[in-house]
Design a protein around this motif. Structure first.
Motif, PDB file in Angstrom:
ATOM      1  N   LEU A  51       0.290  10.511 -11.375  1.00 13.47           N
ATOM      2  CA  LEU A  51       1.405   9.725 -10.840  1.00 13.47           C
ATOM      3  C   LEU A  51       1.643  10.015  -9.367  1.00 13.47           C
ATOM      4  O   LEU A  51       2.362   9.265  -8.702  1.00 13.47           O
ATOM      5  CB  LEU A  51       2.676  10.014 -11.640  1.00 13.47           C
ATOM      6  N   GLY A  52       1.044  11.087  -8.849  1.00 12.29           N
ATOM      7  CA  GLY A  52       1.198  11.422  -7.432  1.00 12.29           C
ATOM      8  C   GLY A  52       0.097  10.880  -6.551  1.00 12.29           C
ATOM      9  O   GLY A  52       0.054  11.189  -5.353  1.00 12.29           O
ATOM     10  N   HIS A  53      -0.801  10.070  -7.115  1.00 10.74           N
ATOM     11  CA  HIS A  53      -1.938   9.540  -6.343  1.00 10.74           C
ATOM     12  C   HIS A  53      -1.851   8.015  -6.325  1.00 10.74           C
ATOM     13  O   HIS A  53      -2.153   7.358  -7.328  1.00 10.74           O
ATOM     14  CB  HIS A  53      -3.252  10.010  -6.955  1.00 10.74           C
ATOM     15  N   VAL A  54      -1.458   7.481  -5.210  1.00  8.83           N
ATOM     16  CA  VAL A  54      -1.256   6.028  -5.087  1.00  8.83           C
ATOM     17  C   VAL A  54      -2.105   5.424  -3.970  1.00  8.83           C
ATOM     18  O   VAL A  54      -1.935   4.250  -3.636  1.00  8.83           O
ATOM     19  CB  VAL A  54       0.236   5.707  -4.856  1.00  8.83           C
ATOM     20  N   LEU A  55      -3.018   6.203  -3.400  1.00  5.28           N
ATOM     21  CA  LEU A  55      -3.904   5.700  -2.354  1.00  5.28           C
ATOM     22  C   LEU A  55      -5.290   5.492  -2.940  1.00  5.28           C
ATOM     23  O   LEU A  55      -5.925   6.423  -3.418  1.00  5.28           O
ATOM     24  CB  LEU A  55      -3.960   6.672  -1.177  1.00  5.28           C
ATOM     25  N   ARG A  56      -5.723   4.235  -2.917  1.00  2.51           N
ATOM     26  CA  ARG A  56      -7.003   3.856  -3.514  1.00  2.51           C
ATOM     27  C   ARG A  56      -8.048   3.618  -2.435  1.00  2.51           C
ATOM     28  O   ARG A  56      -7.779   2.994  -1.409  1.00  2.51           O
ATOM     29  CB  ARG A  56      -6.814   2.594  -4.363  1.00  2.51           C
ATOM     30  N   GLU A  57      -9.262   4.100  -2.695  1.00  4.17           N
ATOM     31  CA  GLU A  57     -10.369   3.868  -1.783  1.00  4.17           C
ATOM     32  C   GLU A  57     -10.835   2.410  -1.856  1.00  4.17           C
ATOM     33  O   GLU A  57     -10.824   1.801  -2.928  1.00  4.17           O
ATOM     34  CB  GLU A  57     -11.566   4.754  -2.133  1.00  4.17           C
ATOM     35  N   LEU A  58     -11.262   1.887  -0.733  1.00  2.00           N
ATOM     36  CA  LEU A  58     -11.968   0.613  -0.729  1.00  2.00           C
ATOM     37  C   LEU A  58     -13.430   0.896  -1.035  1.00  2.00           C
ATOM     38  O   LEU A  58     -14.084   1.692  -0.360  1.00  2.00           O
ATOM     39  CB  LEU A  58     -11.833  -0.066   0.636  1.00  2.00           C
ATOM     40  N   ASP A  59     -13.942   0.279  -2.067  1.00  5.03           N
ATOM     41  CA  ASP A  59     -15.319   0.533  -2.492  1.00  5.03           C
ATOM     42  C   ASP A  59     -16.257  -0.396  -1.730  1.00  5.03           C
ATOM     43  O   ASP A  59     -16.279  -1.610  -1.954  1.00  5.03           O
ATOM     44  CB  ASP A  59     -15.457   0.307  -3.999  1.00  5.03           C
ATOM     45  N   THR A  60     -17.025   0.190  -0.839  1.00  2.00           N
ATOM     46  CA  THR A  60     -17.994  -0.592  -0.056  1.00  2.00           C
ATOM     47  C   THR A  60     -19.427  -0.175  -0.385  1.00  2.00           C
ATOM     48  O   THR A  60     -20.360  -0.548   0.314  1.00  2.00           O
ATOM     49  CB  THR A  60     -17.734  -0.394   1.446  1.00  2.00           C
ATOM     50  N   SER A  61     -19.610   0.598  -1.474  1.00  3.40           N
ATOM     51  CA  SER A  61     -20.937   1.141  -1.777  1.00  3.40           C
ATOM     52  C   SER A  61     -21.885   0.092  -2.342  1.00  3.40           C
ATOM     53  O   SER A  61     -23.105   0.174  -2.165  1.00  3.40           O
ATOM     54  CB  SER A  61     -20.806   2.295  -2.780  1.00  3.40           C
ATOM     55  N   GLY A  62     -21.357  -0.887  -3.049  1.00  3.12           N
ATOM     56  CA  GLY A  62     -22.208  -1.872  -3.696  1.00  3.12           C
ATOM     57  C   GLY A  62     -22.762  -1.425  -5.038  1.00  3.12           C
ATOM     58  O   GLY A  62     -23.471  -2.177  -5.705  1.00  3.12           O
ATOM     59  N   TYR A  63     -22.443  -0.186  -5.463  1.00  2.00           N
ATOM     60  CA  TYR A  63     -22.920   0.332  -6.741  1.00  2.00           C
ATOM     61  C   TYR A  63     -21.934  -0.006  -7.855  1.00  2.00           C
ATOM     62  O   TYR A  63     -20.721  -0.095  -7.628  1.00  2.00           O
ATOM     63  CB  TYR A  63     -23.111   1.844  -6.682  1.00  2.00           C
ATOM     64  N   ASN A  64     -22.473  -0.165  -9.061  1.00  2.03           N
ATOM     65  CA  ASN A  64     -21.630  -0.349 -10.239  1.00  2.03           C
ATOM     66  C   ASN A  64     -21.361   1.018 -10.867  1.00  2.03           C
ATOM     67  O   ASN A  64     -22.209   1.571 -11.568  1.00  2.03           O
ATOM     68  CB  ASN A  64     -22.314  -1.271 -11.253  1.00  2.03           C
ATOM     69  N   THR A  65     -20.192   1.572 -10.589  1.00  6.81           N
ATOM     70  CA  THR A  65     -19.834   2.895 -11.110  1.00  6.81           C
ATOM     71  C   THR A  65     -18.604   2.817 -12.005  1.00  6.81           C
ATOM     72  O   THR A  65     -17.926   3.822 -12.229  1.00  6.81           O
ATOM     73  CB  THR A  65     -19.584   3.881  -9.960  1.00  6.81           C
TER      74      THR A  65
END
Length: 458
Positions: free
Chosen positions: A345-359
């Motif tokens: 609940l203390g993590h509200v910053l999401r990375e923008l995924d620019t890798s192109g991989y399906n993870t």
């Protein structure tokens, strides 16, 4: 003379008496000996449930489980295994112990090495054997190479012996977590995930465990023994192989990927085939959250309406770096500070995924899958397919170390906070029941601005 005759007579009587006793003992022991020989001739030396892996004579193969296979043209048994890539051409045979007459039957095994081993020497494989006519196997074993000795062959019970029609499956939603290793200790986030999934309608969780901390064992014991919500399956892969702690040998040397994550996932999938309509497949540091205020069953119903049945669903990855914890979060409760692990609940910053991989991770209809790996289905059956799920339906939240270090590659995403109000009270109750809640910090929080719909799910 009379004395000598009496001695002879006494000797004869004693001899006759001893002979009678011996014959009686032999007659009493004969049925047990006959039954033992019959068992040995049948080869039914059945392993106990506590043994996760069974070595195969004549090879490096480790058998995991045997499953009745009802999706092939003829009745078969599929043995799931960990195999060596160097033995792909090794001949193998199934040894069946047939029900009824107790006879032994053999059949040629068709070996398949699953595609994803991530460049490690060992990976997932299976052996498919046609059931011989007239045999109803309850147990099966495997011989490889030139091995012919079945005297000490260990047989596995055949699971999934009878298929169950989809409407009659006992469970709708099961979560498979594969697996815990390196003394896993992310306690707080695991408890949050378990309570979230109980809130959203998941009915059963299966965890494959190699090792975890003592505190984590307390948590597993609570959810397995006291709530019945969770099953723990031992996974002592490190007693048989040198497992890697990473996804590729260059980052973590070893003989098999991530402590055997892929074979344990396939085992959970096959175990759930005639138990659950759908199976969620992801790690302990991830959760899938339906959009809006929907339960998981509502999410699945909506996806089925959009795509039909016999469909699997892929949820793209969304990383919330644990290095980017929000300061002065209203969810940073002092009662939780002594509990090891991340507070999602203390993590509200999401990375923008620019890798192109399906993870991302999967929600599967197990009856439509032959082979799966961590992020995808390798082989469908009966026209099955996998559909990508957009954020308008649901989202995967993954709290882990940062992957994208580019400047400005973070966006604010408070999706998990919508469940906070209903979740906090449940987490506090669970931690208190386990003796892990820090009560010296004052009264435990009871809510945190719940949305009306989620509050109604308590």
């Amino acid at each position: 003379m009379a004395s000598w005759r009496r001695r002879i007579w006494s000797f004869l009587v004693l001899t006759l008496l001893l002979y009678s006793i011996v014959m009686v003992m032999i007659s009493l022991l004969q049925p047990e000996r006959a039954n033992r020989l019959e068992r040995e001739a049948c080869g039914c030396s059945v392993r106990s449930d506590s043994e996760t892996f069974t070595r195969v004579p004549g090879s490096s193969t480790l058998l995991i489980n045997a499953f009745g296979e009802h999706r092939t043209p003829a009745p078969s048994v599929r043995l799931l295994a960990i195999v060596s890539g160097e033995e792909h051409s090794l001949r193998s045979r199934c040894v069946f112990c047939c029900q009824g007459d107790g006879e032994m039957a053999t059949a040629t095994a068709q070996r398949t090495t699953h595609r994803s081993n991530y460049f490690f020497p060992y990976g997932t494989g299976d052996f498919l054997c046609l059931i011989p006519p007239g045999c109803e196997p309850r147990f099966v074993g495997l011989l490889s190479g030139d091995s012919v000795d079945v005297t000490n062959l260990t047989l596995l019970p055949v699971l999934n012996r009878a298929p169950v029609e989809r409407p009659r499956l006992p469970l709708r939603l099961t979560l498979c977590i594969a697996n815990m290793f390196n003394s896993y200790d992310n306690v707080l986030q695991f408890v949050q995930a378990m309570e979230l999934y109980r809130l959203l309608g998941i009915q059963r969780v299966i965890v494959y465990k190699t090792s975890c901390s003592a505190t984590m064992d307390t948590v597993l014991d609570y959810y397995s023994r006291k709530t019945g919500f969770l099953q723990v399956r031992p996974w002592p892969i490190d007693a048989f192989l040198k497992p890697s702690s990473s996804w590729t040998p260059s980052l973590g040397p070893g003989q098999i990927h991530y402590y055997g994550q892929i074979p344990s996932s396939n085992d959970c999938l096959y175990r759930s085939m005639y138990q659950s309509r759908y199976v969620l497949m992801h790690d302990a540091d991830e959760v899938i959250l339906p959009a809006g205020n929907a339960s998981f069953q509502t999410l699945i119903s909506d996806l089925e309406k959009a795509h039909g049945e016999k469909v699997n669903f892929y949820f793209p990855n969304n990383v919330f770096p644990y290095e980017e914890k929000e300061g002065n979060s209203r969810f940073d409760f002092p009662e939780w500070r002594n509990v090891p692990g991340s507070n999602f609940l203390g993590h509200v910053l999401r990375e923008l995924d620019t890798s192109g991989y399906n993870t991302g991770k999967l929600v599967l209809d197990p009856r439509g899958v032959l082979q799966m790996e961590v992020h995808s289905v390798h082989e469908h059956i009966d026209g099955g397919r996998t559909e990508r799920v957009g954020r308008e339906h649901g989202q995967l939240f993954h709290v882990r170390r940062r992957k994208n270090n580019q400047q400005g590659a973070l966006v604010r995403d408070e999706g998990l906070l919508k469940v906070a109000g209903a979740l906090v009270e449940r987490v506090n109750h669970a931690l208190s029941s386990m003796g892990l809640l820090n009560t010296t910090a004052g009264p435990a929080p009871t809510s945190a601005h719940p949305s009306p719909a989620m509050a109604g799910l308590r």
